[in-house]
Design a protein around this motif. Sequence first.
Motif, short mmCIF file in Angstrom:
data_model
loop_
_atom_site.label_atom_id
_atom_site.label_comp_id
_atom_site.label_asym_id
_atom_site.label_seq_id
_atom_site.Cartn_x
_atom_site.Cartn_y
_atom_site.Cartn_z
N ASP A 325 0.83 -1.20 0.00
CA ASP A 325 0.00 0.00 0.00
C ASP A 325 0.86 1.25 0.00
OD1 ASP A 325 -2.20 -1.65 0.08
OD2 ASP A 325 -2.34 -1.61 2.27
N LYS A 326 1.93 1.24 0.79
CA LYS A 326 2.83 2.39 0.83
C LYS A 326 3.52 2.59 -0.51
CE LYS A 326 6.70 1.98 2.95
NZ LYS A 326 7.71 1.80 3.99
N ARG A 329 1.12 4.05 -3.04
CA ARG A 329 0.93 5.49 -2.84
C ARG A 329 2.13 6.27 -3.38
NH1 ARG A 329 -1.08 3.81 2.24
NH2 ARG A 329 0.94 4.32 3.19
N GLU A 330 3.33 5.78 -3.09
CA GLU A 330 4.52 6.46 -3.60
C GLU A 330 4.57 6.42 -5.13
OE1 GLU A 330 7.79 4.57 -1.78
OE2 GLU A 330 7.45 5.44 0.23
N LYS A 332 2.00 6.25 -7.10
CA LYS A 332 0.96 7.16 -7.58
C LYS A 332 1.44 8.60 -7.50
CE LYS A 332 -3.85 8.48 -6.75
NZ LYS A 332 -5.05 8.26 -5.91
N GLU A 333 2.11 8.95 -6.39
CA GLU A 333 2.63 10.31 -6.26
C GLU A 333 3.72 10.59 -7.28
OE1 GLU A 333 3.92 10.59 -2.26
OE2 GLU A 333 1.90 10.60 -1.38
#
Length: 595
Positions: A325-326, A329-330, A332-333
């Motif tokens: 999940d982390k 997110r990274e 995606k950013e």
Amino acid sequence: MASSSSEIPSGDRADAKTLAVSYPNRIWNALLGYLPSLAKIFNLYHRGSRFRSRRRKPRLPLPLRSNAIPSAPTTGETSRAVVILEDIVDHTLSSLHDIQKSLLFWQFRSEGTGSQKIYFMIFERGPRAFMKGTYELISRLGSNGSPVKYLSHTATDMISTNLAILTSLQHCLATFLAEVYLEVNRYGEVLTEDSEKSLATLLVIMNRLFSKLESSISHPREIYKSDNLLSSNDGESSAIVFEKLPEIDPERSQWTDTEIRDATNLIYENLERLDSYLSAILSNCRKPRRMALYWLHYTGGAVGLVACSVWILRHSSLMGSSDIDKWMREAKESISGFWREHVEEPLLSIRDELFETFRRRHKGVMEVEEVQLTANSLRRMLLAFCEQTKGQKLPDGLADQEMLEIVMSRYEKELMHPLQNLLSGELARAMLIQIQKLKLDLETAMLELDQILKANEINFAILAALPACFLSILLLMVVRSWILQDKGAEGRGMIARRQRRLLVVEVEKRLMQFQICMERGVEEDAQCGFGLMLYSLDRLYRAVERHAKETGEWLSLRQDITDLGKPNLETVYKFAVISRMERMYDCLLPSSRRL
């Protein structure tokens, strides 16, 4: 009811019971007797539909289109004969294509080095061959002979055997195809004279050609995969036996429908036997499947996929970890940041630069006026200083450079006594004029730099968007190649165009070999060369059809290819046709000569 039943004799009751039991059995036995006939009908239908489905692909036309045929009436016998001929030619060309692919593969392997052959024997024939080759390599380490040399000799023998078998099969099928084509050429002439006997004549001719093919194909017992394909005759014979026509007089005016149907079914039965025979032989010498050639790569990929799956599972939420999940997110950013910095902001900057050009130019004009004010102030200071120094009025057209020379000359004299002239002389005034000149030069330089930056703002924005453009172009190229899927000589790229030209060269070589064999009187080799030329023409026909239709050249090109396959035309004329094809048709031109 009881009395009536009691009046029936006991013997009659037993016969009735026996009849009631045996009647269903008789019906069942009758149905079982009809099953072989039904199976035969189904097989005939399946075989006919399978051969009809092969004709959907474009093939080289038969030499039936003579000048007299269009005026001849089309009869049922004629259409059935053409269908049978197309099935035979189509089946033979398909078999030749399978043999040619395997033959090219083994020829390429035969040209490899010893280490490449050993690598093929161990790593490119599947897991079973890998285990067998490894076992032989290890078991021969203790012997006197070299295991590497043994594997190299084994590979060379296997490749040589496969090449010999495939070359023999190619020779037999090419000769059969040439004979069929020659008979078709003669059959077209017979068709225009007497159409009633055409189908019977064709069936008799095909029966004779199948007999010749049966006698020409003969290989030793050890090349066959199973013994049930052999018909023993002193330990060695041809492994294929075709069905023969019964003793029917071919000169009879008419055949019965039953005889024609049986003879037609016999032709298709022979094609089935030929197909089974070739499958049995090619099972040992066919080009290995892609899965067997690259099984080691696929195994490594599968192991890597399993390891990656286990690694992902360990870092997933199923195992109580939040790493995935982390990372998502990274990622995606990062993607959104890349999009914003290299796509969105550069495009917005280009848009703003294009739509606000006039407003920015207006600001530049105001800066030019400020520089002009500084230049006018400097000129007035120079003019006043020079008039005071000279003691006379200067002309109006005097240049600033000339006045600066007067100022610098006066400045050098004042520097002789700096302290005195600083207080009572013109030294301070001359220094202020130089400061004003420096200010003017600085503003002019800043104005030019600002104009350069404004002129290159669009370039800077485009440079910022270049990474996204490169990625987009690369993605489009991958999608385009995946959609088009350049399929050999039938594709659209430069490689496909080169392969089509190589097919023309191959046709020319086959024609030259045919002519040489004819001049030497080697008729059998000449027929083989003619059959191989027909196979190359068929490949060229299928490769150029779609492209020639797009350019409007198909009618002319199809006629030229058909002329090359006609047995009656002179070889000189065929060479002229090949030369014209290479020069005139767009789908056969080199890429550098396309308009």
